[in-house]
Design a protein around this motif. Sequence first.
Motif, mmCIF file in Angstrom:
data_model
loop_
_atom_site.group_PDB
_atom_site.id
_atom_site.type_symbol
_atom_site.label_atom_id
_atom_site.label_comp_id
_atom_site.label_asym_id
_atom_site.label_seq_id
_atom_site.Cartn_x
_atom_site.Cartn_y
_atom_site.Cartn_z
ATOM 1 N N ILE A 141 13.963 -1.467 -2.194
ATOM 2 C CA ILE A 141 13.311 -2.594 -2.054
ATOM 3 C C ILE A 141 12.568 -2.669 -0.592
ATOM 4 O O ILE A 141 13.318 -2.285 0.331
ATOM 5 C CB ILE A 141 14.465 -3.789 -1.949
ATOM 6 N N TRP A 142 11.304 -2.826 -0.401
ATOM 7 C CA TRP A 142 10.557 -2.974 0.659
ATOM 8 C C TRP A 142 10.343 -4.254 1.145
ATOM 9 O O TRP A 142 10.043 -5.200 -0.021
ATOM 10 C CB TRP A 142 9.549 -2.014 0.575
ATOM 11 N N ALA A 143 9.921 -4.755 2.165
ATOM 12 C CA ALA A 143 9.237 -6.185 2.524
ATOM 13 C C ALA A 143 8.860 -5.864 3.870
ATOM 14 O O ALA A 143 8.673 -4.845 4.652
ATOM 15 C CB ALA A 143 10.747 -7.058 2.537
ATOM 16 N N SER A 144 7.980 -7.288 4.246
ATOM 17 C CA SER A 144 7.332 -7.282 5.561
ATOM 18 C C SER A 144 8.233 -8.008 6.627
ATOM 19 O O SER A 144 8.905 -8.977 6.060
ATOM 20 C CB SER A 144 5.990 -8.131 5.340
ATOM 21 N N ALA A 145 8.265 -7.632 7.651
ATOM 22 C CA ALA A 145 9.081 -7.950 8.738
ATOM 23 C C ALA A 145 8.929 -9.478 9.178
ATOM 24 O O ALA A 145 7.623 -9.516 9.380
ATOM 25 C CB ALA A 145 9.312 -6.744 9.950
ATOM 26 N N ASP A 146 9.667 -10.404 9.445
ATOM 27 C CA ASP A 146 9.420 -11.411 10.010
ATOM 28 C C ASP A 146 10.224 -12.033 11.118
ATOM 29 O O ASP A 146 11.198 -11.229 11.432
ATOM 30 C CB ASP A 146 9.490 -12.871 8.768
ATOM 31 N N VAL A 147 10.272 -13.194 11.769
ATOM 32 C CA VAL A 147 10.814 -13.188 13.094
ATOM 33 C C VAL A 147 12.011 -14.421 13.024
ATOM 34 O O VAL A 147 12.646 -14.601 13.987
ATOM 35 C CB VAL A 147 9.629 -13.691 14.088
ATOM 36 N N SER A 148 11.525 -15.275 12.156
ATOM 37 C CA SER A 148 12.424 -16.592 12.198
ATOM 38 C C SER A 148 14.095 -16.260 12.031
ATOM 39 O O SER A 148 14.282 -15.064 11.418
ATOM 40 C CB SER A 148 11.961 -17.706 11.114
ATOM 41 N N ARG A 149 14.829 -17.322 12.462
ATOM 42 C CA ARG A 149 16.321 -17.006 12.184
ATOM 43 C C ARG A 149 16.421 -16.960 10.827
ATOM 44 O O ARG A 149 17.306 -16.088 10.252
ATOM 45 C CB ARG A 149 17.006 -17.983 13.008
ATOM 46 N N TYR A 150 15.990 -17.659 10.118
ATOM 47 C CA TYR A 150 16.432 -17.602 8.417
ATOM 48 C C TYR A 150 15.687 -16.155 7.747
ATOM 49 O O TYR A 150 16.549 -15.609 7.213
ATOM 50 C CB TYR A 150 15.474 -18.616 7.571
ATOM 51 N N ALA A 151 14.497 -15.756 8.242
ATOM 52 C CA ALA A 151 14.075 -14.569 7.859
ATOM 53 C C ALA A 151 14.822 -13.290 8.175
ATOM 54 O O ALA A 151 15.165 -12.204 7.223
ATOM 55 C CB ALA A 151 12.629 -14.565 8.138
ATOM 56 N N ALA A 176 0.865 -1.220 -0.097
ATOM 57 C CA ALA A 176 -0.067 -0.242 0.135
ATOM 58 C C ALA A 176 0.921 1.195 -0.067
ATOM 59 O O ALA A 176 0.625 2.145 -0.701
ATOM 60 C CB ALA A 176 -0.931 0.201 1.251
ATOM 61 N N GLU A 177 1.922 1.106 0.775
ATOM 62 C CA GLU A 177 2.778 2.442 0.947
ATOM 63 C C GLU A 177 3.339 2.720 -0.286
ATOM 64 O O GLU A 177 3.736 3.773 -1.029
ATOM 65 C CB GLU A 177 3.746 2.433 2.100
ATOM 66 N N ALA A 178 3.910 1.552 -0.954
ATOM 67 C CA ALA A 178 4.697 1.732 -2.146
ATOM 68 C C ALA A 178 3.882 2.172 -3.317
ATOM 69 O O ALA A 178 4.367 3.240 -4.128
ATOM 70 C CB ALA A 178 5.252 0.379 -2.655
ATOM 71 N N GLU A 183 24.893 -1.329 -0.015
ATOM 72 C CA GLU A 183 25.909 -1.310 -0.835
ATOM 73 C C GLU A 183 25.498 -0.784 -2.330
ATOM 74 O O GLU A 183 26.170 0.071 -2.964
ATOM 75 C CB GLU A 183 26.298 -2.934 -1.110
ATOM 76 N N HIS A 184 24.445 -1.083 -2.779
ATOM 77 C CA HIS A 184 24.004 -0.565 -4.020
ATOM 78 C C HIS A 184 22.990 0.704 -3.895
ATOM 79 O O HIS A 184 22.405 1.267 -5.141
ATOM 80 C CB HIS A 184 22.894 -1.531 -4.610
ATOM 81 N N ARG A 185 23.008 1.470 -2.763
ATOM 82 C CA ARG A 185 22.547 2.819 -2.630
ATOM 83 C C ARG A 185 21.209 2.717 -2.869
ATOM 84 O O ARG A 185 20.202 3.423 -3.421
ATOM 85 C CB ARG A 185 23.022 3.800 -3.411
ATOM 86 N N LEU A 186 20.445 1.716 -2.380
ATOM 87 C CA LEU A 186 19.035 1.349 -2.229
ATOM 88 C C LEU A 186 18.189 1.683 -1.020
ATOM 89 O O LEU A 186 18.783 1.095 -0.128
ATOM 90 C CB LEU A 186 18.496 -0.040 -2.851
ATOM 91 N N ASP A 187 16.975 2.349 -1.053
ATOM 92 C CA ASP A 187 16.459 2.341 0.174
ATOM 93 C C ASP A 187 15.872 1.089 0.673
ATOM 94 O O ASP A 187 15.297 0.484 -0.344
ATOM 95 C CB ASP A 187 15.198 3.595 -0.073
ATOM 96 N N PHE A 188 15.977 0.602 1.929
ATOM 97 C CA PHE A 188 15.453 -0.608 2.259
ATOM 98 C C PHE A 188 14.613 -0.113 3.760
ATOM 99 O O PHE A 188 15.080 0.214 4.501
ATOM 100 C CB PHE A 188 16.495 -1.514 2.703
ATOM 101 N N ARG A 189 13.306 -0.839 3.553
ATOM 102 C CA ARG A 189 12.520 -0.694 4.711
ATOM 103 C C ARG A 189 11.878 -1.903 5.066
ATOM 104 O O ARG A 189 11.330 -2.598 4.087
ATOM 105 C CB ARG A 189 11.139 0.480 4.399
ATOM 106 N N LEU A 190 11.390 -2.178 6.323
ATOM 107 C CA LEU A 190 10.672 -3.231 6.922
ATOM 108 C C LEU A 190 9.220 -2.698 7.287
ATOM 109 O O LEU A 190 9.295 -1.791 8.087
ATOM 110 C CB LEU A 190 11.415 -3.994 7.657
ATOM 111 N N PHE A 191 8.118 -3.440 7.144
ATOM 112 C CA PHE A 191 6.769 -2.965 7.157
ATOM 113 C C PHE A 191 6.280 -4.394 8.299
ATOM 114 O O PHE A 191 6.507 -5.322 8.237
ATOM 115 C CB PHE A 191 5.978 -2.918 6.168
ATOM 116 N N PRO A 192 5.079 -3.716 8.997
ATOM 117 C CA PRO A 192 4.471 -4.789 9.931
ATOM 118 C C PRO A 192 3.491 -5.739 8.846
ATOM 119 O O PRO A 192 3.284 -5.059 7.748
ATOM 120 C CB PRO A 192 3.605 -3.780 10.770
ATOM 121 N N GLY A 193 2.765 -6.485 9.311
ATOM 122 C CA GLY A 193 1.830 -7.051 8.567
ATOM 123 C C GLY A 193 1.664 -8.756 8.891
ATOM 124 O O GLY A 193 0.642 -9.501 8.618
#
Length: 429
Positions: free
Chosen positions: A90-100, A21-23, A113-123
Amino acid sequence: MDTIIVLLNRDLRVHDHPALAEACARARTVVPLFVADPGIRGRHRDVFLAESLDDLRSSLRDLGGDLVVRRGDPVAEAVRLATELPAAAIWASADVSRYARRRERRLGEACREHRLDFRLFPGVTVVPPGDLTPAAGDHYRVFTPYWRAWTAEPHRRVLAAPRVVRLPAGLDPGEVPAARRRPAGGLRGGESVARRRLELWVKLCLADYAEGHDELAEDQTSMLSPYLRFGCVSPSEVVARASGHPGADAFVRQLCWRDFFHQVAMAFPELPRRDYRPRQVEWNDDPDAAQAWREGMTGVPIVDAGMRQLLAEGWMHNRARMIVGSFLTKRLRVHWRVGGEHFAELLLDGDVANNWGNWQWVAGTGNDTRPNRMLNPLRQAHRFDPGGEYVRRYVPELAGLPAGLVHQPWKASPKVAGYPAPLVALDNG
């Protein structure tokens, strides 16, 4: 921004998706990206996932966009696509597992490193893990205080689907992984199915949930957990849709349990590997007993019915999960990791936090305040499957037995052909 990539993982929906939605509100074009990770598979989940991705692609196309699918390492593929387009974020939803969380750290480093904005969102949860903490400590270790804090916490607003999703011109969307044949009785994946199920269940079944959700033969649970695990429906929307209806309190409490285990998993990432609360249990290394349990051949009908339902459908009634888990860890004394690994392989809803949190709870090494609790499978069977319908459905060898004997077939005469004697002696006490 010109272009934002929304990397999808466990959030395969368009409704109530904060990152998407924000994107769509901030960028001229948006790329909903799913990367098929060859390292993550499951016997039944492959079909459910493919159906969910097909459904998501259809929804995004209805909004003017598309689902972009790539294969490989999610971080490498997301960054590669960002540099090819180019994209600003690059945006994504935050998660909790060790892998995530490792994936999130890697993605954040690659974006810097590539000068990209990175954000994590709830959900992924109703209340983000870490937002609620006790006066002493970094997370709640007991459910009831967490439940009180959770119910008092204002929940975020449920978001509508974007009105339009604009994909960059000329971008190859890629192919959704092919779905194999769904097993008989298995659930169909996808947001459309999840939303219809939620609407009908709230309307027709929620009022009876508190009284009937433990009955095995007539499964009166919502069966929404696989859709929550894949993010085909938002847990916040499920709570919002249920709240205010008769029966909602008992059901919403289960959604709070899901949040509870997510905050435990975030604080204790070793949840799938080490005792959360060490109990000095002497575990029994018995591969034959463990295999009989996996195959539903323990000689205890209610246990075998649950395990065979899991094998056939990738699903098991929650009461049956408690029964088979207690039997494995408390009767056979087989380590909870054996059970957790089997469930993780087969369950449609086997997310890390809930699967391992519940297994440690049942084994007495987790968040249960009564670690010595042991369920008697015979008493559980007579109480929650009194007519034996659940057992007869999944253990056909016992289909001809009357209700009084179906839960104790080794006491019948003659012996039931093809059905094993019980691994351990049980009584009705």
